[in-house]
Design a protein around this motif. Structure first.
Motif, PDB file in Angstrom:
ATOM      1  N   LYS A  92      -5.562   9.146   1.908  1.00 14.42           N
ATOM      2  CA  LYS A  92      -6.299   7.902   1.663  1.00 14.42           C
ATOM      3  C   LYS A  92      -7.508   8.159   0.767  1.00 14.42           C
ATOM      4  CE  LYS A  92      -8.747   4.141   4.017  1.00 14.42           C
ATOM      5  NZ  LYS A  92      -9.157   3.595   5.328  1.00 14.42           N
ATOM      6  N   GLU A 140      -5.890   0.423   0.852  1.00 17.28           N
ATOM      7  CA  GLU A 140      -5.640   0.082   2.264  1.00 17.28           C
ATOM      8  C   GLU A 140      -4.317  -0.667   2.408  1.00 17.28           C
ATOM      9  OE1 GLU A 140      -7.319   0.439   5.120  1.00 17.28           O
ATOM     10  OE2 GLU A 140      -9.378   1.026   4.601  1.00 17.28           O
ATOM     11  N   MET A 141      -4.077  -1.649   1.548  1.00 14.01           N
ATOM     12  CA  MET A 141      -2.851  -2.446   1.620  1.00 14.01           C
ATOM     13  C   MET A 141      -1.621  -1.593   1.325  1.00 14.01           C
ATOM     14  SD  MET A 141      -4.251  -5.880  -0.287  1.00 14.01           S
ATOM     15  CE  MET A 141      -2.693  -6.778  -0.175  1.00 14.01           C
ATOM     16  N   ASP A 153      -9.612  -1.926  -1.287  1.00 16.88           N
ATOM     17  CA  ASP A 153      -8.719  -2.759  -0.479  1.00 16.88           C
ATOM     18  C   ASP A 153      -7.262  -2.568  -0.895  1.00 16.88           C
ATOM     19  OD1 ASP A 153     -10.892  -3.681   0.829  1.00 16.88           O
ATOM     20  OD2 ASP A 153     -10.768  -5.757   0.134  1.00 16.88           O
ATOM     21  N   LEU A 166      -1.222   1.700   1.651  1.00 15.77           N
ATOM     22  CA  LEU A 166      -0.944   2.659   2.722  1.00 15.77           C
ATOM     23  C   LEU A 166      -0.476   1.954   4.010  1.00 15.77           C
ATOM     24  CD1 LEU A 166      -3.792   5.265   2.211  1.00 15.77           C
ATOM     25  CD2 LEU A 166      -1.391   5.450   1.565  1.00 15.77           C
ATOM     26  N   ARG A 167      -0.950   0.748   4.230  1.00 17.25           N
ATOM     27  CA  ARG A 167      -0.481   0.004   5.391  1.00 17.25           C
ATOM     28  C   ARG A 167       1.030  -0.217   5.297  1.00 17.25           C
ATOM     29  NH1 ARG A 167      -4.145  -4.558   5.456  1.00 17.25           N
ATOM     30  NH2 ARG A 167      -5.713  -2.989   5.840  1.00 17.25           N
ATOM     31  N   ARG A 168       1.516  -0.366   4.076  1.00  9.79           N
ATOM     32  CA  ARG A 168       2.953  -0.568   3.874  1.00  9.79           C
ATOM     33  C   ARG A 168       3.724   0.739   3.827  1.00  9.79           C
ATOM     34  NH1 ARG A 168       7.453  -0.227   3.549  1.00  9.79           N
ATOM     35  NH2 ARG A 168       9.023  -1.407   2.367  1.00  9.79           N
TER      36      ARG A 168
END
Length: 228
Positions: A110, A220-221, A217, A223-225
């Motif tokens: 990240k 973040e989006m 942001d 890596l969330r996926r």
């Protein structure tokens, strides 16, 4: 029998593997650089003879490497898209993707992706020549529809090889779970880079603080996926 295009030398009309090796790579790079300069100055209508002369190679050499002017134009554009990702060296403005793919664990990934995203966005915003090339593409697609067909045939992973290779490596290391590489490449560009390009292309400056938030942001989006 269909006639070959008039500017294609007969000796290279039949498809064959592109030359390989260090010497061939240097010639290929010289051709791409020469083509980029001439396309920006004269548009897609510039002749392959002029490109060969500018690169200091023969016309046959140009066709041996690329096969057609459409393929050469596609290579020029793809190279420009990945140029801000040039790694290493004191003068490099973009992110070092080698540091990204070497990240150890989710937290390091990240941090590395966020740092890479910020450097990538700054490099894109500072790339005046890349902006001019994108304008040229938009203009020439109307005059030469075959460019659009060549671009579509190349595929997203082919348009953005440096990013595709980095994501593929991270998936191989089980840090990312990517079922569709082409979609992932386009989503990463959409989150981190395309807003920078769109705003600058229309003459609107994207504030530094907003750019930083978009990247943070966006990571973040993404890596969330795709985090494994």
């Amino acid at each position: 029998m269909n006639a070959q295009p008039s500017d294609v030398p007969a000796a290279v009309a039949a498809p064959k593997p592109a030359p390989s090796g260090a010497r061939a790579a240097r010639k290929r790079q010289a051709v791409v650089r020469a083509a980029r300069d001439l396309f920006l100055r004269e548009g897609f209508g510039v002749g392959m003879d002029a490109i060969a002369a500018e690169a200091g190679v023969s016309k046959v050499t140009v066709y041996n490497h690329f096969g057609s002017k459409e393929a050469l134009f596609t290579a020029v554009v793809a190279g420009a898209l990945d140029e801000p990702l040039a790694a290493g060296g004191e003068e490099a403005e973009g992110p070092d993707l080698a540091l990204l793919v070497a990240a150890e664990g989710p937290d390091a990934l990240k941090a590395a992706l966020t740092e890479a995203g910020h450097a990538w966005a700054r490099a894109v915003r500072a790339d005046d020549e890349g902006r001019a090339l994108r304008t040229l593409v938009a203009t020439e697609l109307h005059r030469f529809p075959e460019l659009g067909r060549a671009w579509r045939a190349h595929g997203p992973a082919g348009h953005h090889p440096a990013v595709a290779d980095a994501l593929r490596t991270l998936a191989d290391r089980s840090l990312l779970d990517i079922p569709d590489l082409e979609v992932a490449v386009l989503q990463l560009y959409s989150l981190l880079v395309f807003p920078q390009m769109v705003f600058e292309q229309y003459g609107t400056e994207l504030a530094e603080e907003l750019s930083e938030r978009l990247v943070t942001d966006g990571v973040e989006m993404f890596l969330r996926r795709y985090a494994a």
